[in-house]
Structures are given as C-alpha cells and as structure tokens.
Enzyme design. Sequence first.
Site, PDB file in Angstrom:
ATOM      1  N   GLN A  78     -28.484  36.565 -26.191  1.00  0.00           N
ATOM      2  CA  GLN A  78     -27.581  36.156 -27.270  1.00  0.00           C
ATOM      3  C   GLN A  78     -28.332  35.337 -28.315  1.00  0.00           C
ATOM      4  O   GLN A  78     -29.026  34.370 -27.973  1.00  0.00           O
ATOM      5  CB  GLN A  78     -26.416  35.318 -26.742  1.00  0.00           C
ATOM      6  CG  GLN A  78     -25.396  35.087 -27.852  1.00  0.00           C
ATOM      7  CD  GLN A  78     -24.303  34.096 -27.503  1.00  0.00           C
ATOM      8  OE1 GLN A  78     -24.574  32.910 -27.336  1.00  0.00           O
ATOM      9  NE2 GLN A  78     -23.087  34.585 -27.401  1.00  0.00           N
ATOM     10  N   CYS A 108     -19.515  29.988 -31.235  1.00  0.00           N
ATOM     11  CA  CYS A 108     -19.844  28.620 -30.816  1.00  0.00           C
ATOM     12  C   CYS A 108     -19.214  27.596 -31.756  1.00  0.00           C
ATOM     13  O   CYS A 108     -19.411  27.649 -32.968  1.00  0.00           O
ATOM     14  CB  CYS A 108     -21.365  28.433 -30.770  1.00  0.00           C
ATOM     15  SG  CYS A 108     -21.789  26.769 -30.217  1.00  0.00           S
ATOM     16  N   ASN A 208     -11.864  36.845 -23.017  1.00  0.00           N
ATOM     17  CA  ASN A 208     -12.496  35.640 -22.463  1.00  0.00           C
ATOM     18  C   ASN A 208     -11.630  34.410 -22.737  1.00  0.00           C
ATOM     19  O   ASN A 208     -10.912  34.351 -23.720  1.00  0.00           O
ATOM     20  CB  ASN A 208     -13.885  35.476 -23.133  1.00  0.00           C
ATOM     21  CG  ASN A 208     -14.528  34.120 -22.881  1.00  0.00           C
ATOM     22  OD1 ASN A 208     -14.818  33.378 -23.822  1.00  0.00           O
ATOM     23  ND2 ASN A 208     -14.752  33.778 -21.632  1.00  0.00           N
ATOM     24  N   GLY A 209     -11.734  33.457 -21.811  1.00  0.00           N
ATOM     25  CA  GLY A 209     -11.049  32.171 -21.967  1.00  0.00           C
ATOM     26  C   GLY A 209     -10.086  31.916 -20.837  1.00  0.00           C
ATOM     27  O   GLY A 209      -9.142  32.671 -20.622  1.00  0.00           O
TER      28      GLY A 209
HETATM   29  C1  LIG Z   1     -21.189  24.240 -21.533  1.00  0.00           C
HETATM   30  C2  LIG Z   1     -20.824  25.477 -22.305  1.00  0.00           C
HETATM   31  C3  LIG Z   1     -21.798  26.138 -23.007  1.00  0.00           C
HETATM   32  C4  LIG Z   1     -21.484  27.290 -23.749  1.00  0.00           C
HETATM   33  N1  LIG Z   1     -22.468  27.965 -24.402  1.00  0.00           N
HETATM   34  C5  LIG Z   1     -22.182  29.119 -25.050  1.00  0.00           C
HETATM   35  C6  LIG Z   1     -23.215  29.897 -25.641  1.00  0.00           C
HETATM   36  O1  LIG Z   1     -24.405  29.569 -25.548  1.00  0.00           O
HETATM   37  N2  LIG Z   1     -22.850  31.046 -26.290  1.00  0.00           N
HETATM   38  C7  LIG Z   1     -21.539  31.445 -26.390  1.00  0.00           C
HETATM   39  O2  LIG Z   1     -21.250  32.479 -26.981  1.00  0.00           O
HETATM   40  N3  LIG Z   1     -20.557  30.734 -25.816  1.00  0.00           N
HETATM   41  C8  LIG Z   1     -20.845  29.603 -25.136  1.00  0.00           C
HETATM   42  N4  LIG Z   1     -19.856  28.926 -24.501  1.00  0.00           N
HETATM   43  C9  LIG Z   1     -18.499  29.467 -24.505  1.00  0.00           C
HETATM   44  C10 LIG Z   1     -18.275  30.366 -23.271  1.00  0.00           C
HETATM   45  O3  LIG Z   1     -19.114  31.488 -23.305  1.00  0.00           O
HETATM   46  C11 LIG Z   1     -16.807  30.836 -23.201  1.00  0.00           C
HETATM   47  O4  LIG Z   1     -16.516  31.564 -24.371  1.00  0.00           O
HETATM   48  C12 LIG Z   1     -15.836  29.666 -23.098  1.00  0.00           C
HETATM   49  O5  LIG Z   1     -16.279  28.698 -22.165  1.00  0.00           O
HETATM   50  C13 LIG Z   1     -14.433  30.158 -22.673  1.00  0.00           C
HETATM   51  O6  LIG Z   1     -14.480  30.821 -21.439  1.00  0.00           O
HETATM   52  P1  LIG Z   1     -14.067  30.081 -20.053  1.00  0.00           P
HETATM   53  O7  LIG Z   1     -12.684  29.514 -20.255  1.00  0.00           O
HETATM   54  O8  LIG Z   1     -14.117  31.164 -19.022  1.00  0.00           O
HETATM   55  O9  LIG Z   1     -15.064  28.988 -19.825  1.00  0.00           O
HETATM   56  C14 LIG Z   1     -20.155  27.775 -23.789  1.00  0.00           C
HETATM   57  C15 LIG Z   1     -19.175  27.084 -23.059  1.00  0.00           C
HETATM   58  C16 LIG Z   1     -19.498  25.962 -22.329  1.00  0.00           C
HETATM   59  C17 LIG Z   1     -18.416  25.260 -21.542  1.00  0.00           C
END
Ligand SMILES: Cc1cc2nc3c(=O)[nH]c(=O)nc-3n(C[C@H](O)[C@H](O)[C@H](O)COP(=O)(O)O)c2cc1C
Length: 337
Positions: A78, A108, A208-209
């Site tokens: 990514q 992000c 996602n989420g």
């Molecule tokens: C600590 C942390 C780091 C993340 N880093 C990225 C990243 O590098 N690239 C990205 O697209 N999303 C990043 N995200 C977002 C996650 O990929 C995801 O979209 C978000 O956490 C929602 O999904 P979840 O509820 O399953 O955690 C990050 C999330 C967290 C909590």
Amino acid sequence: MTCFSLPELHIGPYRIDPPVVLAPMTGISDAPFRALVARFGVGMVVSEMIASRSMITRNRRSMRMVDRAPGGGPHVVQLAGRDPRIMADAARLNQDLGADIIDINMGCPARKVVGGLAGSALMRDLGEAAAIVSAVVDAVSLPVTLKMRLGWDEDSRNAPQLARIAADLGVKCLTVHGRTRAQMYDGRADWRAVGDVCAAVDIPVIVNGDIRNGADARRALSLSGASGVMLGRACRGRPWLPSQVAAALSGRAVPSTPRGRELAAVVLDHYGAMLDHYGIPLGVRIARKHLKWYAEAAGIGPGFVRPAIREEDPQVVRDLIRNHFGKGAPADLEAVA
Ligand SMILES: Cc1cc2nc3c(=O)[nH]c(=O)nc-3n(C[C@H](O)[C@H](O)[C@H](O)COP(=O)(O)O)c2cc1C
C-alpha cells in the site's frame, strides 16, 4: 435464517479465497504479523501504508515494510502520497521488487498524512485523486486497488463518485471503510452505505470497519453486497481471527482459539519473528504492544503485562510468556461465529 452464499473475490488474475483480508495497519501489519495471519489462513494480507516519497529513496524502514510475508495470497503493497509522479515511481519500484498488487491509500485520517494532503484528504479533491490513480495505473502492469472511506464528512459522502472515477481509470478492486474521515474511529461503521459504492461500480468492493467475528462479517456482506471483508483492529492479539471468520462464513467448523501451551507457542513464534525482522532492541520494543494485545485477548492481566513491557532481555520476556500463557489461559470471551 436467510440463505447466504459466500461471494467470490477476484482481483485481476488473483482469486482471493477465502474473501477475507487482513487490513493494512501502520505499526501492526508488518511482515511478521502478515506471515502469522497467513499461517492460520486468510485470503489476502496488505502491507502497512508506505509513504511514496520515502519509498523511492529506498530507506531502510520502507524497504523493511515491503518485505513479502510467505503465504497469505498476493503480495499487496500500500502506497500513500499526493504527488502523482512520485506515486508512479514508488509503484514501479515495488513492481520491480516483486509486489503483486499496488494499493493506493485514500482512507488514512491521520493528521500527519492528511496535513500532507494525502490519505483521506484526497477525497476532497477528486481531480487530484484521479491524477494519482491514473499515474499509478499507467506506471505498472500489476492490478491497482484503492482503499477509501465514505467521504470527508457527512456533507461530502462521495465514495461512489470516487469509486466510479477509479474504476473508469482501471482500478481492479476497492476497499471501503464505512466511516467518514470526520468520524475518525467514532460511531459505528455504516456497512449499508458501502453498498452505495458496490452499486456504483462493476469492480469488486471489500467492506471494512468494525468486523469482529463471523456474524459481523456475514451482516456486513449482506448489508453492503460487497465481495469480501477486511478485518483490522479485531485481529490485534488474535492472528487466527481471519481464519475463524472465513470458516464461519463458509459454514465450516470454526477452528478453536489457541489456548495454553498452543497459545504460548504462537506468541513465542511471533516474538521471535519480530526480533529477527527488526533486530534487538527495536524488535523488543515493537513486540510490546503485541504482547499487551495477546494478554488482553486471553484475559491475562498486569502480572504479565507490567514486567513484559519493561523488560529489555528477550530471554526473560520469553520466560514470562511461557509462564503466563502456557498455563491455560481463561476462555476468550468473544464468540466468533
Ligand atoms: C493502528 C492503525 C493503523 C492503521 N494503518 C492503516 C494504514 O496504514 N493504511 C490504511 O489504509 N488503513 C490503516 N488503518 C485503517 C484500517 O485499515 C481499517 O480501515 C480501520 O481500522 C477499520 O477497520 P477495523 O474496524 O476492522 O479496524 C489503520 C488502523 C489502525 C487502527
């Protein structure tokens, strides 16, 4: 009970089977964690976000972030950035280094990234977003994918519009986190709103989420009509979770959560892999958050966590892991299916 059929997820030449993906997470989805999740079973894993500007200088940290983890489907890197030319160069470099898929980050919310007008800030300027997508798609022969949120805020939920632009420019798959940037991580992910993106394009969409178990995954797929699910935070301290969600989705018996000595072996393996990947002492420091998450998931308290996150000597940490995880941890309270 409604009839549920597991969707098929294809990205370019790759069939992502099961359609369950480990999210890119900075500081978490590094090569050791991706490899561990892959060992349990997952359709695809995505690298942490890599700043395109540091990538093209091939600095040590970026090069470590693009390490391929064995197993876990195609190797997805990514990239984040706001300059189309630099994004294209970074994509080309990763193609040469062996990436299978390039994912562009437009989701992000971090101020550091948004402040540089990358990540989700690009959803406020669809012209800029299109220029980046077009430059990356033209730069490589690999499939290019895009990860986004629902929009910048409630008044600008433009994910379907960005999705159409991306699909027209040749993007092969989209991932949508069902929140706006303004929400950060507040409230609940809106899986139904991800359905507006699915309806807008003919390419696959991953929802996602807030997906934490098989029931969530099933509901997110039914409400959105997406072709796959992406799991992020729920996998912290639970690298086996994607395999359990995949089994639950396909109606197979859900593999049991590792406990006792089996759990200790998983944590020790992960610990060793982090020390190998980062070296000592950086590996010791990076491992601490994972140890806390493992303890939290297994219901192991401060008797382990307090000394483990202060200790500098890996051998002492290993003994702590054996002593606290190896004795049969209390049941993980969260039901998976
Ligand atoms: C600590 C942390 C780091 C993340 N880093 C990225 C990243 O590098 N690239 C990205 O697209 N999303 C990043 N995200 C977002 C996650 O990929 C995801 O979209 C978000 O956490 C929602 O999904 P979840 O509820 O399953 O955690 C990050 C999330 C967290 C909590």
